[in-house]
Design a protein around this motif. Structure first.
Motif, PDB file in Angstrom:
ATOM      1  N   TYR A  21       0.838  -1.202   0.000  1.00  0.00           N
ATOM      2  CA  TYR A  21       0.000   0.000   0.000  1.00  0.00           C
ATOM      3  C   TYR A  21       0.870   1.247   0.000  1.00  0.00           C
ATOM      4  O   TYR A  21       0.603   2.211  -0.719  1.00  0.00           O
ATOM      5  CB  TYR A  21      -0.940   0.017   1.205  1.00  0.00           C
ATOM      6  N   THR A  46      -7.428  -5.351   4.251  1.00  0.00           N
ATOM      7  CA  THR A  46      -6.083  -4.899   4.609  1.00  0.00           C
ATOM      8  C   THR A  46      -5.984  -4.558   6.087  1.00  0.00           C
ATOM      9  O   THR A  46      -6.993  -4.264   6.739  1.00  0.00           O
ATOM     10  CB  THR A  46      -5.703  -3.665   3.764  1.00  0.00           C
ATOM     11  N   SER A  47      -4.758  -4.584   6.580  1.00  0.00           N
ATOM     12  CA  SER A  47      -4.496  -4.107   7.941  1.00  0.00           C
ATOM     13  C   SER A  47      -4.008  -2.662   7.929  1.00  0.00           C
ATOM     14  O   SER A  47      -3.774  -2.076   8.991  1.00  0.00           O
ATOM     15  CB  SER A  47      -3.449  -4.995   8.621  1.00  0.00           C
ATOM     16  N   LYS A  49      -4.593   0.943   7.942  1.00  0.00           N
ATOM     17  CA  LYS A  49      -5.722   1.825   8.229  1.00  0.00           C
ATOM     18  C   LYS A  49      -5.831   2.959   7.209  1.00  0.00           C
ATOM     19  O   LYS A  49      -6.920   3.486   6.971  1.00  0.00           O
ATOM     20  CB  LYS A  49      -5.591   2.394   9.642  1.00  0.00           C
ATOM     21  N   GLU A  52      -8.458   3.238   4.242  1.00  0.00           N
ATOM     22  CA  GLU A  52      -9.816   3.769   4.331  1.00  0.00           C
ATOM     23  C   GLU A  52     -10.029   4.887   3.316  1.00  0.00           C
ATOM     24  O   GLU A  52     -11.171   5.168   2.929  1.00  0.00           O
ATOM     25  CB  GLU A  52     -10.102   4.266   5.747  1.00  0.00           C
ATOM     26  N   ALA A  61     -13.521  -0.475   2.188  1.00  0.00           N
ATOM     27  CA  ALA A  61     -12.314  -0.928   2.888  1.00  0.00           C
ATOM     28  C   ALA A  61     -12.705  -1.775   4.086  1.00  0.00           C
ATOM     29  O   ALA A  61     -13.503  -1.351   4.934  1.00  0.00           O
ATOM     30  CB  ALA A  61     -11.476   0.262   3.335  1.00  0.00           C
ATOM     31  N   ILE A  63     -10.940  -3.152   7.119  1.00  0.00           N
ATOM     32  CA  ILE A  63      -9.697  -3.056   7.889  1.00  0.00           C
ATOM     33  C   ILE A  63      -9.700  -4.129   8.982  1.00  0.00           C
ATOM     34  O   ILE A  63     -10.637  -4.219   9.771  1.00  0.00           O
ATOM     35  CB  ILE A  63      -9.555  -1.663   8.541  1.00  0.00           C
ATOM     36  N   HIS A  64      -8.657  -4.946   8.998  1.00  0.00           N
ATOM     37  CA  HIS A  64      -8.575  -6.004  10.004  1.00  0.00           C
ATOM     38  C   HIS A  64      -7.302  -5.841  10.829  1.00  0.00           C
ATOM     39  O   HIS A  64      -6.363  -5.133  10.435  1.00  0.00           O
ATOM     40  CB  HIS A  64      -8.606  -7.389   9.335  1.00  0.00           C
TER      41      HIS A  64
END
Length: 370
Positions: A21, A46-47, A49, A52, A61, A63-64
């Motif tokens: 990213y 995706t992790s 943040k 977003e 998005a 987010i995990h």
């Protein structure tokens, strides 16, 4: 046996890890915008943040939390639960760091995977994959495609070349202001393999020859302190500026003349691709992941990542500014021909459709009804 004659609407889950990213941000944004008109839905898994910011209409998005041991299985299950309300029909993994979660999702939902190849490390990860379902590799350049075919353990029919798309300037931005000291921009990371140390020695050599040049090094990494000390020892304190790559680097490119890539790249970067598209005069090193650096047509290509080679390449641009604008113009033309956003989105969507069709059995006439 009859089945659906038309594939289901494509809802793709695009898995993105934080490193790709950061490196590929602008291109990912262009891809999502382009795909939003071509597929039914897009979810960014995706992790990171910061992703977003990609939320746009059909783009969502997800987010995990980072998939780290000992919580990897639990957190992967959370991602599955989030997607289960509306299961995806296809998984697109953007880099090696996302292949693990992508394969987990593909196995859970019984789906095919598109593996994006933007770096040589992605090729190695693909070659080590034990995923047994249908898979397709999208390579961002010809060198990566060749590496994928020779090392990736995947059939040629399942490998495509789709170059990243970027926004192009109309005219070169380099050396347009007479009487102003030329500026050089580099965004290489501050580590032992990036070539920044050799670039500093090259800049010192150029300064000793009385060529005015102000350099901005927008990077970060474990060797930043050592590189700053080296710059001071070389007498570059007043001509080299170290800075963190915050915000949109594209803004910094607009006012700079030369974009330096001091080592053969192991991955495709949105920043170097944008530099060419924005009309900077690019200095690159022979080899690497990109096929956009054509010697004396789209860039000045150094034979190796050594201080003398880098110095000679940069000096050519400082001495012959008409030549610098010529290759910058060639770079813009090359980007417009091979790196359009529409082509990137259209080709990617076509691959999605082809995979969807492979899962569809065409209905045949029943001979008992004739």
């Amino acid at each position: 046996m009859a089945a659906e004659s038309n594939p289901k609407p494509i809802n793709v889950a695009i898995c993105i890890d934080a490193s790709v990213y950061s490196r590929y941000r602008a291109i990912l944004r262009h891809l999502c915008v382009g795909l939003s008109d071509l597929v039914a839905g897009i979810r960014i898994v995706t992790s990171a943040k910061e992703a977003e910011a990609l939320n746009l209409g059909p783009v969502q998005a997800v987010i995990h939390r980072e998939l780290r041991w000992p919580f990897r299985r639990q957190r992967a299950a959370e991602v599955v639960a989030t997607l289960s309300a509306k299961p995806p029909t296809l998984i697109h993994a953007m880099s090696a760091g996302s292949y693990g979660i992508a394969e987990h999702l593909a196995r859970t939902f019984d789906l095919d995977i598109v593996y994006q190849i933007t770096a040589f490390v992605d090729v190695r990860a693909l070659s080590e994959s034990n995923f047994t379902g249908i898979r397709h590799a999208i390579c961002a350049s010809e060198p990566l495609r060749e590496a994928c075919l020779t090392q990736g353990r995947i059939a040629e029919s399942d490998v495509s070349l789709v170059r990243p798309g970027v926004v192009c300037a109309k005219e070169p931005t380099c050396f347009r202001v007479d009487g102003r000291a030329p500026t050089l921009l580099a965004t290489a990371s501050f580590d032992s393999e990036s070539g920044v140390e050799n670039l500093l020695h090259a800049l010192a050599s150029i300064k000793n020859k009385s060529h005015p040049l102000l350099a901005f090094l927008l990077g970060e990494g474990p060797e930043e302190a050592e590189l700053r000390q080296l710059a001071r020892r070389l007498g570059l304190g007043s001509s080299v500026v170290f800075a963190q790559p915050e915000g949109d680097v594209l803004q910094a490119m607009v006012g700079a003349d030369i974009f330096a890539i001091p080592a053969a790249e192991k991955s495709i970067s949105a920043r170097s691709t944008q530099a060419m598209a924005q009309g900077m005069a690019v200095v690159a090193v022979e080899g690497g992941a990109s096929d956009a650096y054509i010697a004396d047509e789209t860039a000045v290509v150094a034979r190796a990542s050594t201080a003398p080679d880098l110095s000679a390449a940069i000096e050519r641009l400082l001495i012959d500014r008409a030549f610098a604008q010529q290759i910058a113009r060639g770079a813009i033309r090359h980007m417009k021909e091979r790196h359009t956003m529409s082509a990137m989105a259209d080709q990617t969507a076509d691959i999605y459709r082809q995979l969807a069709l492979r899962r569809t059995t065409i209905a045949l006439p029943n001979p008992d009804r004739t």
